[in-house]
Design a protein around this motif. Structure first.
Motif, short mmCIF file in Angstrom:
data_model
loop_
_atom_site.label_atom_id
_atom_site.label_comp_id
_atom_site.label_asym_id
_atom_site.label_seq_id
_atom_site.Cartn_x
_atom_site.Cartn_y
_atom_site.Cartn_z
N UNK B 297 0.84 -1.20 0.00
CA UNK B 297 0.00 0.00 0.00
C UNK B 297 0.87 1.24 0.00
N UNK B 300 2.12 1.76 -3.37
CA UNK B 300 1.04 2.25 -4.21
C UNK B 300 0.83 3.74 -4.00
N UNK B 301 0.83 4.13 -2.75
CA UNK B 301 0.65 5.55 -2.44
C UNK B 301 1.75 6.36 -3.10
N UNK B 302 2.95 5.82 -3.06
CA UNK B 302 4.04 6.56 -3.66
C UNK B 302 3.92 6.58 -5.17
N UNK B 303 3.43 5.49 -5.74
CA UNK B 303 3.21 5.46 -7.19
C UNK B 303 2.17 6.51 -7.57
N UNK B 394 6.56 -2.81 -4.44
CA UNK B 394 5.35 -3.37 -5.02
C UNK B 394 5.51 -4.84 -5.34
#
Ligand SMILES: Nc1ncnc2c1ncn2[C@@H]1O[C@H](COP(=O)(O)OP(=O)(O)O)[C@@H](O)[C@H]1O
Ligand SMILES: [Mg+2]
Lengths: 235, 788
Positions: B297, B300-303, B394
């Motif tokens: 997660x 993902x937040x960083x993506x 990830x």
């Protein structure tokens, strides 16, 4: 032709894991243009994800250069990369990577909270046909639906680029098609550059351009005269 | 509109409410202690300040044998003296209905020609005695309450040998008797000791002190130097038999109050530090696990474009929510505890009003400190999480590289079941996490030792002081030193079995720069009643040459066994001599010094005088004894051992028991919190492994064994450290709460250790039960399908 959105030259990426060095990309030269829909094909381990991740600012190359609209991403620092991801790139992954504790709408809001001129989360979800299921949690959605939430989340900030890493990899055919349709529709209607990774050759028909990767090289490039509508794809 | 990330925060907290609450509660315990103690300090200091100021507490005190009032005018002329109040102060025997033993009335004269200038009486009810009235008195509140006295009641007193009936017209308080007890007594005995304020002429005439005084107090002008004033006053009054003036530092009541504040200051640091450390460990454990679980997660937040700082802040907020909950609970509880403790304080300290004052700054400080503790607990974890490039994070976490644990490498493998091996390897793979868990558990165990140790220590103190050391039933002191005849009289009171003479004298003991004013008691050689015991329990007999003193007194003086101290007698010829410290007494209440009776008499150039006696009394003749001693005119102070014991149990005993219960509850909260938290963390970290085991055919029980095996190892490893830490903690806390008045010996009985172990193990069993139930409900397929 207009100047490219992405311009990669001699891109190399080497991973060091324990004693062995894994060469994921060994000298890639490639351009991506505005409004294009590009499909990356290649066997597993050929470096597709690595290329996409570097383009999206999730990773940095070992050597070579990468420019985004004339800006160099090669030696960008973490702050610049964050800013780049925040405003320019939308990601879609094979595993939808939704935050399980947030509803569909809230997952999209994650992005609209931090971007400058976002769509409303509801609109983004409408666009991928999920209007009625906005308040469901990921665990209450099917795989295809989750993937469409991921797409809505990726496009809600109106990115210039949509990077999709095996978006249909975990889905059955029909569901996969609806997801591809959504991507295609975004590309067509918003003019977003879309790059899709797959190892399903049938999907090549929907692209403007198809790049074949093998062993960290682009081994073949093919341009389609006309894009086939997603509905007519067969596999 | 709440940001989506904050919604995630709320939902994560919702899912982890058990742990959130556990950590918040532990934090709350520390903050409660901090708010309580700091508010008590504020309350006591503030109230004292106002009281001393408003009712004019003096700065210098002293007494003389008999000085003309004119001498007081000379005192007033000393540079730096703002006001002088000469008084007559005497102790009389009171005969209270319903109280068998004689009580002591500490009579303090009230000026009649002018109003009081120092130690103004605060009237709780009634009025002041009318000028010229001989029998009207105001009595102190604690004494009045203990004996149910009210204005209008009468009081029988033996004043200089004459029985007199006094009429109570008012109930009052004075800043010099905030702690209301006999001089030298460390604990209040309000039933048998009270202050009586009476018109000057009434007392002065009775004691042949009319136109004179035997006690004085001085108010210093701002900036005046107490030492020079004392020196001058001592010089001026030397020929009137001055016993040496002293400051508030040596003033019985003021010193007691100071001591109490010192104790509170120590506690206001020690406890919060421990609890907040435990809480920091717990926050660290909770967050470390959360971050590991949410690795993807985070990626993902960083993506999505969230920066490392956004993500770090997100997790830090989790910790801060815990802090805020902890602070709210802690400060509310602290407020109520504080108020409750204030009530407890009124047993010991009497103020016109002791109104609880919340120390709001403590709240800010609490928030700050606990945020810092939580941040420390979180920062490493979060930093590690955000460092990972998103592309990397990830990818599913690579299978951890396990290796055989060192126990196995040592060749013990054969004896271990596969489950036990999994447990060992799990621990070894995250050694720091194991260390933190063990540290938290050890602190919890240690805290459990304290409450038991407090009562062990109290019991030891009581047995020791009252059964081993003091074997007399009664101690009698005379108002005036008496001859051999006086001793003969005491010896022949009805029921007296044995009697030993006592001659005590006010003195000052000097050693280097340190000095202490204290009575030196001369006890007869071969005496057997009041035994002086050293730290090993051996009896010390004061030799001809030499002084024996409380170990605490030596400590105060900075002297050691064998050191020569200066003794300055403050009575009579004011003799001076030196004497080596020939023994150190291990006593627990007050400080005392003893010499051989003959040595004292030689010093005083007396032959057979006494001013008191130790007595043992035949139980059967107790009532007769009591009746007679009440009427013995010159016995002013009668200390009855069993009464003292009862009073002690009622006051200090009650206080200790209350504190004990309180600490016990806190320790239980911490023990359960820490164990439960560890169990929950272990469960959520291992649930994939455990589900896999279930899928391949392990039974519920076998799977539980893996999880519980790991926890059991940690708990067992923590226990010895916990007990050690507990011992250290007891030593620290008891030395922190030890004052000159009461010292708690460090005694920890085996049962105390066992109770601590039992509670921690019960906490473990209860937490295991909860976790096992969750384990049974584990959604096997779901866990395996989820990519983490
Ligand atoms: N973070 C990483 N660490 C080590 N090796 C990696 C990492 N990411 C990718 N690789 C390796 O790089 C090669 C290319 O991987 P990837 O780009 O994911 O291939 P594809 O997406 O085409 O399957 C593979 O051999 C893969 O194992
Ligand atoms: Mg890939």
């Amino acid at each position: 032709m207009a100047s490219p959105v992405f311009l990669a030259q001699g891109l190399r990426k080497v991973y060091h894991t324990g004693e062995v060095d894994v060469v994921a990309l060994s000298g890639v030269d490639v351009e991506f243009h505005e409004g294009e829909l590009v499909v990356l094909l290649g066997p597993s381990g050929s470096g597709k994800s690595t290329l996409l991740n570097i383009m999206g600012g999730l990773d940095v190359p070992t050597s070579g250069t990468l420019d985004y609209k004339g800006w160099s991403l090669t030696h960008a620092d973490e702050k610049t990369l964050t800013q780049f991801r925040r405003s320019c790139v939308g990601f879609v992954f094979q595993f939808y990577n939704l935050i399980p504790s947030l509803t569909a709408r809230e997952n999209v809001a994650l992005i609209t909270d931090i971007s400058r001129d976002p769509m409303k989360p509801e609109d983004a979800l409408e666009l991928v046909g999920l209007g009625p299921r906005m308040d469901h949690f990921p665990s209450q959605l099917s795989g295809g639906e989750q993937q469409r939430v991921a797409i809505a989340r990726a496009i809600a900030k109106r990115p210039e680029v949509l990077l999709c890493d095996e978006p249909t990899g975990a889905l059955d055919v029909t569901t996969g098609l609806t997801v591809l349709e959504a991507i295609e529709q975004i590309n067509r209607e918003l003019g977003t550059l879309a790059v899709i990774i797959t190892h399903n050759a049938a999907m090549a028909e929907m692209a403007d351009r198809v790049l074949h990767l093998s062993d960290g090289h682009i081994v073949k490039t093919r341009s389609n005269e006309t894009r086939m509508p997603v509905r007519s794809l067969q596999w | 509109m709440l940001a989506a990330l904050d919604r995630k925060l709320l939902r994560d907290i919702g899912r982890m409410k058990g742990q959130t609450i556990a950590v918040s509660l532990v934090m709350a315990c520390g903050l409660m202690m901090m708010t309580t103690t700091r508010s008590l300090i504020r309350t006591l200091e503030g109230t004292r300040e106002t009281y001393y100021q408003t009712n004019r507490m003096a700065d210098v005190f002293g007494y003389v044998k008999r000085a003309p009032l004119a001498a007081a005018d000379r005192l007033a002329e000393i540079a730096g003296v703002a006001a002088v109040e000469p008084r007559v102060v005497v102790d009389v025997t009171l005969d209270l209905p319903g109280v068998d033993e004689p009580a002591t009335g500490h009579i303090v004269s009230l000026p009649e020609e002018k109003p009081q200038s120092l130690h103004l009486i605060f009237l709780r009810s009634g009025r002041m005695p009318q000028i010229g009235e001989r029998r009207e008195v105001v009595v102190s509140e604690a004494f009045a309450e203990a004996n149910h006295l009210q204005p209008g009641d009468t009081l029988a007193a033996v004043i200089n040998g004459h029985r007199d009936t006094l009429r109570i017209v008012g109930i009052g308080l004075s800043p010099e008797f905030v702690f209301e007890a006999r001089a030298g007594e460390t604990l209040p005995d309000n039933k048998r000791f009270g202050v009586i304020w009476m018109n000057y002429h009434a007392v002065a005439i009775a004691y042949n002190l009319d136109g004179a005084f035997n006690d004085f107090c001085i108010d210093l002008a701002p900036g005046a130097n107490a030492a020079t004033v004392i020196e001058e006053a001592d010089r001026l009054l030397a020929r009137y038999g001055a016993a040496g003036a002293y400051t508030r530092k040596d003033h019985a009541s003021a010193a007691r109050l100071n001591d109490e504040l010192r104790v509170l200051h120590a506690l206001s640091v020690a406890y919060p530090v421990i609890f907040l450390s435990v809480a920091a460990f717990m926050v660290n454990a909770v967050l470390a696990r959360l971050v590991r679980l949410q690795r993807e997660q985070i990626a993902q937040l960083k993506a999505l474009g969230y920066s490392s700082r956004d993500v770090g802040w997100h997790y830090l907020k989790f910790a801060l929510v815990i802090v805020v909950i902890g602070t709210i609970i802690g400060s509310i509880a602290g407020r109520f505890m504080g108020e409750w403790f204030v009530n407890l304080y009124t047993i010991f300290f009497r103020f016109p009003a002791l109104d609880f004052r919340m120390d709001w700054s403590a709240l800010g400080l609490a928030l700050l400190i606990s945020s810092a503790a939580a941040t420390v607990g979180v920062i490493g974890v979060v930093r590690q999480a955000v460092k990972l490039p998103p592309a990397e994070a990830m990818r599913p976490e690579p299978p951890a590289d396990f290796k055989p644990s060192w126990l196995e490498r040592l060749g013990f493998t054969r004896w271990f079941s596969p489950q036990f091996r999994m447990a060992l390897r799990n621990i070894e793979r995250r050694p720091w996490q194991a260390v933190f868990t063990i540290a938290g558990l050890a602190l919890a165990t240690g805290l459990m030792v304290l409450p038991g140790a407090m009562s062990d220590s109290l019991n030891y103190l009581l047995t020791y002081q009252w059964n081993m050391a003091q074997r007399q039933d009664v101690v009698v002191f005379l108002t005036e030193p008496g001859s051999g005849k006086a001793f003969h009289d005491l010896e022949h009171l009805p029921g007296v079995v044995t009697a030993e003479p006592v001659r005590s004298v006010q003195a000052r003991i000097h050693f280097g720069p340190h000095t202490r004013k204290i009575p030196i008691t001369g006890t007869p050689r071969g005496g057997n009643l009041n035994r002086l015991l050293d730290s090993k329990g051996n009896t010390i007999v004061p030799p001809e040459e030499g002084i024996v003193m409380s170990a605490k007194l030596a400590e105060v003086l900075g002297a050691r066994l064998g050191d020569e101290v200066q003794i300055e007698v403050l009575e009579g010829q004011r003799a001076k001599r030196t004497a080596p410290i020939s023994g150190l007494i291990e006593d627990f209440a007050g400080i005392a010094a003893y010499m051989d009776l003959r040595a004292i008499r030689r010093l005083l150039r007396e032959d057979s005088t006494i001013n008191g006696a130790y007595l043992t009394v035949d139980n059967a003749r107790w009532p007769d004894f009591m009746r007679e001693i009440k009427d013995t005119p010159r016995s002013s102070i009668v200390l009855i051992k069993k009464e003292q014991l009862a009073a002690f149990r009622k006051t200090t005993g009650q206080m200790v028991n209350t504190l004990r219960a309180f600490y016990f509850v806190l320790a239980v909260i911490v023990a359960f919190g820490v164990v439960y938290n560890s169990a929950r963390i272990a469960l959520s970290e291992r649930n994939r492994d455990l589900a896999t085991l279930r899928v391949v055919g392990f039974s519920q029980r076998e799977v539980a064994a893996v999880l519980l095996g790991e926890l059991t190892i940690l708990v067992l490893a923590a226990l010895p450290f916990g007990l050690l830490f507990g011992r250290g903690l007891v030593g620290y806390i008891l030395s922190a709460v030890s004052t000159e008045a009461v010292r708690m010996p460090v005694r920890i009985e085996l049962t105390t250790y066992s109770v601590a172990l039992t509670v921690v193990l019960s906490a473990a069993v209860a937490s295991f039960a909860v976790v096992s139930r969750m384990l049974r409900k584990l959604d096997l397929v779901g866990v395996l399908k989820a990519r983490d």
